[in-house]
Design an enzyme around this catalytic site. Structure first.
Site, PDB file in Angstrom:
ATOM      1  N   HIS A  55      18.867  87.119  83.516  1.00 25.53           N
ATOM      2  CA  HIS A  55      20.059  86.663  83.248  1.00 25.53           C
ATOM      3  C   HIS A  55      20.604  85.776  83.970  1.00 25.53           C
ATOM      4  O   HIS A  55      21.339  85.959  85.162  1.00 25.53           O
ATOM      5  CB  HIS A  55      21.013  88.137  83.557  1.00 25.53           C
ATOM      6  CG  HIS A  55      22.384  87.878  82.678  1.00 25.53           C
ATOM      7  ND1 HIS A  55      23.252  88.854  82.118  1.00 25.53           N
ATOM      8  CD2 HIS A  55      23.302  86.823  82.752  1.00 25.53           C
ATOM      9  CE1 HIS A  55      24.249  88.428  81.779  1.00 25.53           C
ATOM     10  NE2 HIS A  55      24.353  87.270  82.033  1.00 25.53           N
ATOM     11  N   HIS A 229      24.536  93.762  82.966  1.00 21.26           N
ATOM     12  CA  HIS A 229      25.500  93.878  84.093  1.00 21.26           C
ATOM     13  C   HIS A 229      26.215  95.143  84.049  1.00 21.26           C
ATOM     14  O   HIS A 229      27.395  95.166  83.878  1.00 21.26           O
ATOM     15  CB  HIS A 229      26.255  92.641  84.269  1.00 21.26           C
ATOM     16  CG  HIS A 229      26.757  91.986  82.994  1.00 21.26           C
ATOM     17  ND1 HIS A 229      27.514  92.609  81.741  1.00 21.26           N
ATOM     18  CD2 HIS A 229      26.899  90.624  82.541  1.00 21.26           C
ATOM     19  CE1 HIS A 229      27.863  91.798  81.124  1.00 21.26           C
ATOM     20  NE2 HIS A 229      27.596  90.818  81.391  1.00 21.26           N
ATOM     21  N   ASP A 302      23.024  87.613  86.806  1.00 22.88           N
ATOM     22  CA  ASP A 302      24.232  86.989  86.258  1.00 22.88           C
ATOM     23  C   ASP A 302      24.653  85.687  87.118  1.00 22.88           C
ATOM     24  O   ASP A 302      25.777  85.647  87.289  1.00 22.88           O
ATOM     25  CB  ASP A 302      25.432  87.899  85.933  1.00 22.88           C
ATOM     26  CG  ASP A 302      26.408  87.381  84.915  1.00 22.88           C
ATOM     27  OD1 ASP A 302      26.269  86.363  84.428  1.00 22.88           O
ATOM     28  OD2 ASP A 302      27.291  88.110  84.690  1.00 22.88           O
TER      29      ASP A 302
HETATM   30 ZN   LIG Z   1      28.062  88.829  80.486  1.00 22.20          ZN
END
Ligand SMILES: [Zn+2]
Length: 428
Positions: A55, A229, A302
């Site tokens: 991610h 997440h 992320d």
């Molecule tokens: Zn997201």
């Protein structure tokens, strides 16, 4: 090209030399010596398989002022990564074979990590009709992970159809679990603190409701679901239940959700605004325990670079998101290794083997063993350093760890036997 790594500790265990030749690990053993090899002194360093991120937001095409494939690749290599999945919420959106091939090619040109494009689930991330998942899967980019990240695939019928499609492609839907009707205007975790600070709350139930729905759908369809997440204790409970029922669900947690809480919002510093938001101490504890147990499969960054004008503004108008690639391993050392929750083999599993398996990546996430691709990193676990945003390779500066002392320094990273990082510096 041959590289001889002298005196490393694979997985933090017994000291050994590691010989890299022709892109592979040729040998691991005592007192290896090879004429003509480049020697890397790794005394005191832990050797781990190259990390794999599920991610990452690389922002190219469209927001090259915040990050490019090249600058993000360099940040990743410095963090010990050898492969990163690039999220689809670019401009244009990565919802066609053409765009995913463009991103994939830019990654090849940068040559610092393998950039693996994620394909959008729906056209333009609009949540209305499915993108051409098959064409992206068949493209040179070989897309296997599909996500509308940034947005939830909120329509349950559309989510069901996406799961049916990816099942046929041996792919996975990576869901950004957020029931949008419950988070209109949300600014931070909904609780006592949001009420006191006067910021609209993002309730845990908005995440948990979508995860509960989607594990039921994935079980019904018999498809793979990945949850992006995960941020709440309740989500961990639902995932544990789903796995116990045999649902093919995997999940990731970010470094920032392992370390930081909603207390960070007290100063209204938009560096700490992120989606999903930072939660409570109890949530952090549950996420760490879930990762240790394996209910949460992977750490994913992320990594979300933002230009200064999008971040250095008042809280309500700031874009959500934080940098992550360069400090992820250090945060995992601080929260999981130094606390005794994971050993180095556990770190390798959660940051390399499992994310590679979820993304169906060849050549990554493999063990440190003779014959395997030479994707690995060397970490000095004892060094502690204060994070200086100005020193980051990312084009953006929105690190939530600015000024914080963290343990562990990535000294070297090798991609198929070629150093991308040496002495803590990128080689290109
Ligand atoms: Zn997201």
């Amino acid at each position: 090209m041959s590289v001889l790594i002298k005196g490393a500790r694979p997985y933090g265990e017994d000291v050994a030399d590691i010989l890299l030749q022709d892109g592979r690990i040729a040998a691991i053993g005592d007192s290896l010596s090879v004429p003509g090899a480049d020697v890397v002194d790794a005394a005191g360093l832990v050797a781990l398989p190259g990390l794999v991120d599920l991610h990452t937001h690389l922002r190219e095409p469209g927001r090259e002022d915040a990050e490019t494939v090249e600058t993000g690749s360099r940040a990743a290599a410095l963090g010990g990564y050898t492969a990163v999945h690039a999220m689809a919420n670019t401009d244009p959106v990565a919802d066609t074979a053409g765009v995913v091939e463009q991103v994939w090619r830019l990654g090849q040109e940068a040559g610092l990590v393998d950039v693996v494009p994620v394909g959008a689930v729906t056209v333009g991330l609009a949540g209305e009709r499915l993108a051409e998942l098959g064409a992206m899967a068949d493209s040179a980019a070989r897309v296997r992970v599909f996500s509308d990240d940034g947005h939830c695939v909120a329509d349950p019928a559309l989510m069901r159809r996406a799961l049916e499609y990816v099942k046929a492609l041996d792919g996975v839907v990576a869901q950004h679990a957020e029931e949008p009707r419950l988070t209109v205007g949300a600014q931070m975790h909904e609780g006592d603190r949001s009420a006191r600070l006067g910021l609209t709350g993002w309730p845990a139930a908005a995440e948990e409701a979508i995860i509960a729905r989607d594990v039921l759908l994935a079980g019904h369809v018999g498809a793979r679901l990945h949850v992006c997440h995960v941020s709440t204790a309740g989500s961990v409970e639902i995932l544990r239940w789903a796995k116990s029922r045999g649902v093919q669900v995997t999940a990731e947690v970010t470094p920032h959700h392992l370390l930081l809480t909603d207390e960070c919002a007290e100063g209204y510093d938009p560096l700490f605004k992120v989606n999903p938001p930072l939660r409570t101490d109890a949530d952090v504890e549950a996420l760490r325990a879930g990762l240790a147990e394996g209910v949460i499969d992977a750490v994913a960054t992320d990594h979300a670079p933002h230009a200064v004008e999008d971040k250095e503004t008042e809280w309500a108008s700031a874009r959500p998101g934080m940098l992550g690639l360069e400090q992820a391993l250090s945060v995992v050392v601080a929260t999981m290794v130094d606390t005794g929750l994971l050993d180095w083999r556990g770190v390798a599993d959660r940051m390399s083997a499992r994310p590679a398996a979820i993304g169906r990546l060849d050549g990554h996430g493999r063990a440190l063993a003779p014959g395997e691709p030479a994707n690995l990193l060397l970490l000095d676990p004892g060094t502690r350093a204060v994070v200086d945003p100005a020193a980051l390779a990312s084009r953006s500066r929105n690190s939530p760890y600015a000024g914080r002392e963290l343990p562990g320094r990535v000294v070297a990273t090798f991609l198929r036997g070629v150093p991308t990082v040496l002495d803590g510096k990128a080689t290109r």
